[in-house]
Design a protein around this motif. Structure first.
Motif, PDB file in Angstrom:
ATOM      1  N   PHE A 212      -7.618  -0.827 -26.459  1.00 47.48           N
ATOM      2  CA  PHE A 212      -7.289  -2.166 -26.910  1.00 47.48           C
ATOM      3  C   PHE A 212      -5.736  -2.232 -27.282  1.00 47.48           C
ATOM      4  CE2 PHE A 212      -8.189  -4.597 -30.893  1.00 47.48           C
ATOM      5  CZ  PHE A 212      -7.623  -5.972 -30.515  1.00 47.48           C
ATOM      6  N   ALA A 213      -4.935  -2.762 -26.701  1.00 42.04           N
ATOM      7  CA  ALA A 213      -3.463  -3.061 -27.077  1.00 42.04           C
ATOM      8  C   ALA A 213      -3.261  -4.072 -27.991  1.00 42.04           C
ATOM      9  CB  ALA A 213      -2.891  -3.137 -25.679  1.00 42.04           C
ATOM     10  N   VAL A 214      -2.524  -3.827 -28.920  1.00 45.82           N
ATOM     11  CA  VAL A 214      -1.933  -4.929 -30.112  1.00 45.82           C
ATOM     12  C   VAL A 214      -0.758  -5.321 -29.693  1.00 45.82           C
ATOM     13  CG1 VAL A 214      -2.013  -5.203 -32.582  1.00 45.82           C
ATOM     14  CG2 VAL A 214      -3.584  -3.531 -31.526  1.00 45.82           C
ATOM     15  N   SER A 215      -0.500  -6.479 -29.771  1.00 47.26           N
ATOM     16  CA  SER A 215       0.472  -7.206 -29.290  1.00 47.26           C
ATOM     17  C   SER A 215       1.862  -7.100 -30.632  1.00 47.26           C
ATOM     18  CB  SER A 215       0.501  -8.683 -29.184  1.00 47.26           C
ATOM     19  OG  SER A 215       0.223  -9.338 -30.080  1.00 47.26           O
ATOM     20  N   GLY A 216       3.008  -7.145 -30.119  1.00 49.73           N
ATOM     21  CA  GLY A 216       4.022  -6.977 -31.117  1.00 49.73           C
ATOM     22  C   GLY A 216       3.953  -7.926 -32.317  1.00 49.73           C
ATOM     23  N   GLN A 217       3.337  -8.995 -31.949  1.00 50.12           N
ATOM     24  CA  GLN A 217       3.361 -10.273 -32.837  1.00 50.12           C
ATOM     25  C   GLN A 217       2.341 -10.070 -33.909  1.00 50.12           C
ATOM     26  OE1 GLN A 217       2.471 -14.093 -31.025  1.00 50.12           O
ATOM     27  NE2 GLN A 217       3.655 -15.053 -32.665  1.00 50.12           N
ATOM     28  N   VAL A 218       1.274  -9.187 -33.376  1.00 48.51           N
ATOM     29  CA  VAL A 218      -0.056  -9.034 -34.313  1.00 48.51           C
ATOM     30  C   VAL A 218       0.631  -7.845 -35.367  1.00 48.51           C
ATOM     31  CG1 VAL A 218      -2.150  -7.952 -34.606  1.00 48.51           C
ATOM     32  CG2 VAL A 218      -1.647  -9.689 -32.880  1.00 48.51           C
ATOM     33  N   TRP A 219       1.455  -6.890 -34.730  1.00 47.26           N
ATOM     34  CA  TRP A 219       1.812  -5.748 -35.610  1.00 47.26           C
ATOM     35  C   TRP A 219       2.767  -6.489 -36.552  1.00 47.26           C
ATOM     36  CZ3 TRP A 219       0.024  -1.241 -36.589  1.00 47.26           C
ATOM     37  CH2 TRP A 219      -0.347  -0.581 -35.464  1.00 47.26           C
ATOM     38  N   VAL A 220       3.522  -7.175 -36.288  1.00 43.99           N
ATOM     39  CA  VAL A 220       4.594  -7.987 -37.228  1.00 43.99           C
ATOM     40  C   VAL A 220       3.788  -8.606 -38.436  1.00 43.99           C
ATOM     41  CG1 VAL A 220       6.352  -9.793 -37.421  1.00 43.99           C
ATOM     42  CG2 VAL A 220       6.642  -8.065 -35.655  1.00 43.99           C
ATOM     43  N   SER A 221       2.753  -9.325 -37.814  1.00 42.97           N
ATOM     44  CA  SER A 221       2.024 -10.105 -38.796  1.00 42.97           C
ATOM     45  C   SER A 221       1.273  -9.059 -39.899  1.00 42.97           C
ATOM     46  CB  SER A 221       0.844 -10.725 -38.287  1.00 42.97           C
ATOM     47  OG  SER A 221       1.727 -11.870 -37.512  1.00 42.97           O
ATOM     48  N   LEU A 222       0.778  -7.929 -39.268  1.00 44.73           N
ATOM     49  CA  LEU A 222       0.111  -6.866 -40.238  1.00 44.73           C
ATOM     50  C   LEU A 222       1.144  -6.284 -41.122  1.00 44.73           C
ATOM     51  CD1 LEU A 222      -2.439  -5.092 -37.779  1.00 44.73           C
ATOM     52  CD2 LEU A 222      -2.974  -6.709 -39.748  1.00 44.73           C
ATOM     53  N   ILE A 223       2.321  -5.880 -40.417  1.00 46.06           N
ATOM     54  CA  ILE A 223       3.217  -5.137 -41.438  1.00 46.06           C
ATOM     55  C   ILE A 223       3.658  -6.182 -42.480  1.00 46.06           C
ATOM     56  CG2 ILE A 223       5.377  -4.501 -41.656  1.00 46.06           C
ATOM     57  CD1 ILE A 223       5.124  -3.104 -38.864  1.00 46.06           C
ATOM     58  N   SER A 224       3.872  -7.613 -42.258  1.00 49.54           N
ATOM     59  CA  SER A 224       4.228  -8.526 -43.246  1.00 49.54           C
ATOM     60  C   SER A 224       3.127  -8.654 -44.118  1.00 49.54           C
ATOM     61  CB  SER A 224       4.279  -9.872 -42.484  1.00 49.54           C
ATOM     62  OG  SER A 224       4.671 -10.984 -43.419  1.00 49.54           O
ATOM     63  N   LEU A 225       1.934  -8.720 -43.827  1.00 53.32           N
ATOM     64  CA  LEU A 225       0.736  -8.741 -44.741  1.00 53.32           C
ATOM     65  C   LEU A 225       0.745  -7.720 -45.828  1.00 53.32           C
ATOM     66  CD1 LEU A 225      -1.791 -10.372 -45.593  1.00 53.32           C
ATOM     67  CD2 LEU A 225      -3.027  -9.288 -44.001  1.00 53.32           C
ATOM     68  N   GLY A 226       0.882  -6.384 -45.079  1.00 53.29           N
ATOM     69  CA  GLY A 226       0.913  -5.081 -45.803  1.00 53.29           C
ATOM     70  C   GLY A 226       1.929  -5.118 -46.957  1.00 53.29           C
ATOM     71  N   GLY A 227       3.235  -5.635 -46.511  1.00 57.64           N
ATOM     72  CA  GLY A 227       4.279  -5.756 -47.570  1.00 57.64           C
ATOM     73  C   GLY A 227       3.970  -6.914 -48.556  1.00 57.64           C
ATOM     74  N   VAL A 228       3.427  -7.903 -48.206  1.00 60.72           N
ATOM     75  CA  VAL A 228       3.124  -8.950 -49.419  1.00 60.72           C
ATOM     76  C   VAL A 228       1.884  -8.354 -50.194  1.00 60.72           C
ATOM     77  CG1 VAL A 228       1.695 -11.115 -49.873  1.00 60.72           C
ATOM     78  CG2 VAL A 228       3.455 -10.967 -48.058  1.00 60.72           C
ATOM     79  N   VAL A 229       0.840  -7.687 -49.737  1.00 62.37           N
ATOM     80  CA  VAL A 229       0.021  -6.920 -50.615  1.00 62.37           C
ATOM     81  C   VAL A 229       0.561  -5.693 -51.420  1.00 62.37           C
ATOM     82  CG1 VAL A 229      -2.004  -5.463 -50.534  1.00 62.37           C
ATOM     83  CG2 VAL A 229      -2.112  -7.588 -49.067  1.00 62.37           C
ATOM     84  N   LEU A 230       1.664  -5.130 -50.840  1.00 64.85           N
ATOM     85  CA  LEU A 230       2.164  -3.997 -51.606  1.00 64.85           C
ATOM     86  C   LEU A 230       3.074  -4.496 -52.646  1.00 64.85           C
ATOM     87  CD1 LEU A 230       2.826  -0.964 -51.966  1.00 64.85           C
ATOM     88  CD2 LEU A 230       4.589  -1.231 -50.144  1.00 64.85           C
ATOM     89  N   GLY A 231       3.907  -5.499 -52.328  1.00 67.35           N
ATOM     90  CA  GLY A 231       4.692  -6.288 -53.248  1.00 67.35           C
ATOM     91  C   GLY A 231       3.929  -6.893 -54.514  1.00 67.35           C
ATOM     92  N   GLY A 232       2.746  -7.582 -54.252  1.00 70.49           N
ATOM     93  CA  GLY A 232       1.686  -7.951 -55.268  1.00 70.49           C
ATOM     94  C   GLY A 232       1.249  -6.822 -56.233  1.00 70.49           C
ATOM     95  N   VAL A 233       0.954  -5.749 -55.548  1.00 70.56           N
ATOM     96  CA  VAL A 233       0.298  -4.648 -56.353  1.00 70.56           C
ATOM     97  C   VAL A 233       1.693  -4.297 -57.299  1.00 70.56           C
ATOM     98  CG1 VAL A 233      -0.474  -2.439 -56.308  1.00 70.56           C
ATOM     99  CG2 VAL A 233      -1.527  -4.017 -54.766  1.00 70.56           C
TER     100      VAL A 233
END
Length: 162
Positions: free
Chosen positions: A2-23
């Motif tokens: 299963f291949a993940v598109s670049g746009q999904v990776w950017v969204s996941l990384i962005s979401l991870g950054g928001v979660v990490l920033g919140g924590v």
């Protein structure tokens, strides 16, 4: 696979950054609040330690003052009196105030100071209400326990004997 598109990776990384920033933000705020609470608690302890000696000194002054009034009552104790006698009425008030001051000594001071105050109070109470045998001096009878109390109070207040 299963291949993940670049746009999904950017969204996941962005979401991870928001979660990490919140924590991290939560941890910093929590740490800052705890630090502020500790500082406030420390300020309260400092303020309490600065006022306690003044409160204790005022209480000692009150106990000594009322004790002196009670000693004067013992010196002036009439041979005959009843519950309507002026001496009794005045002395009852003095002894009640001395009883309260003695209890406050127990609250504010270590037990050795209270024990000495209690022994002095009991001797004084006995002398006021029962008198002393003929030839015995009120001053001499009370002196040892009075000095023991004063010495114990001096030690707690941080004053060494001269």
């Amino acid at each position: 696979m299963f291949a993940v598109s670049g746009q999904v990776w950017v969204s996941l990384i962005s979401l991870g950054g928001v979660v990490l920033g919140g924590v991290l933000s939560f941890l910093v705020q929590h740490s800052t609040q705890r630090s502020a609470e500790r500082a406030e608690q420390h300020r309260g302890q400092v303020a309490l330690s600065e006022t306690r000696p003044a409160e204790r000194l005022a209480l000692l002054e009150r106990f000594i003052e009322v004790g002196a009034e009670a000693e004067r009552a013992a010196f002036s104790r009439p041979a005959e009196w009843d519950e309507t006698h002026a001496w009794y009425l005045k002395t009852q008030d003095v002894m009640n105030r001395l009883w309260v001051a003695e209890r406050l000594i127990r609250v504010q001071f270590p037990l050795p100071v209270h024990d000495a105050a209690r022994a002095y109070f009991l001797d004084l109470n006995r002398t006021v209400w029962e008198g002393l045998p003929d030839g015995e001096s009120v001053r001499d009878y009370l002196e040892d326990n009075r000095l023991t109390f004063l010495d114990a109070a001096r030690a707690v207040m941080g004053h060494s004997p001269a």
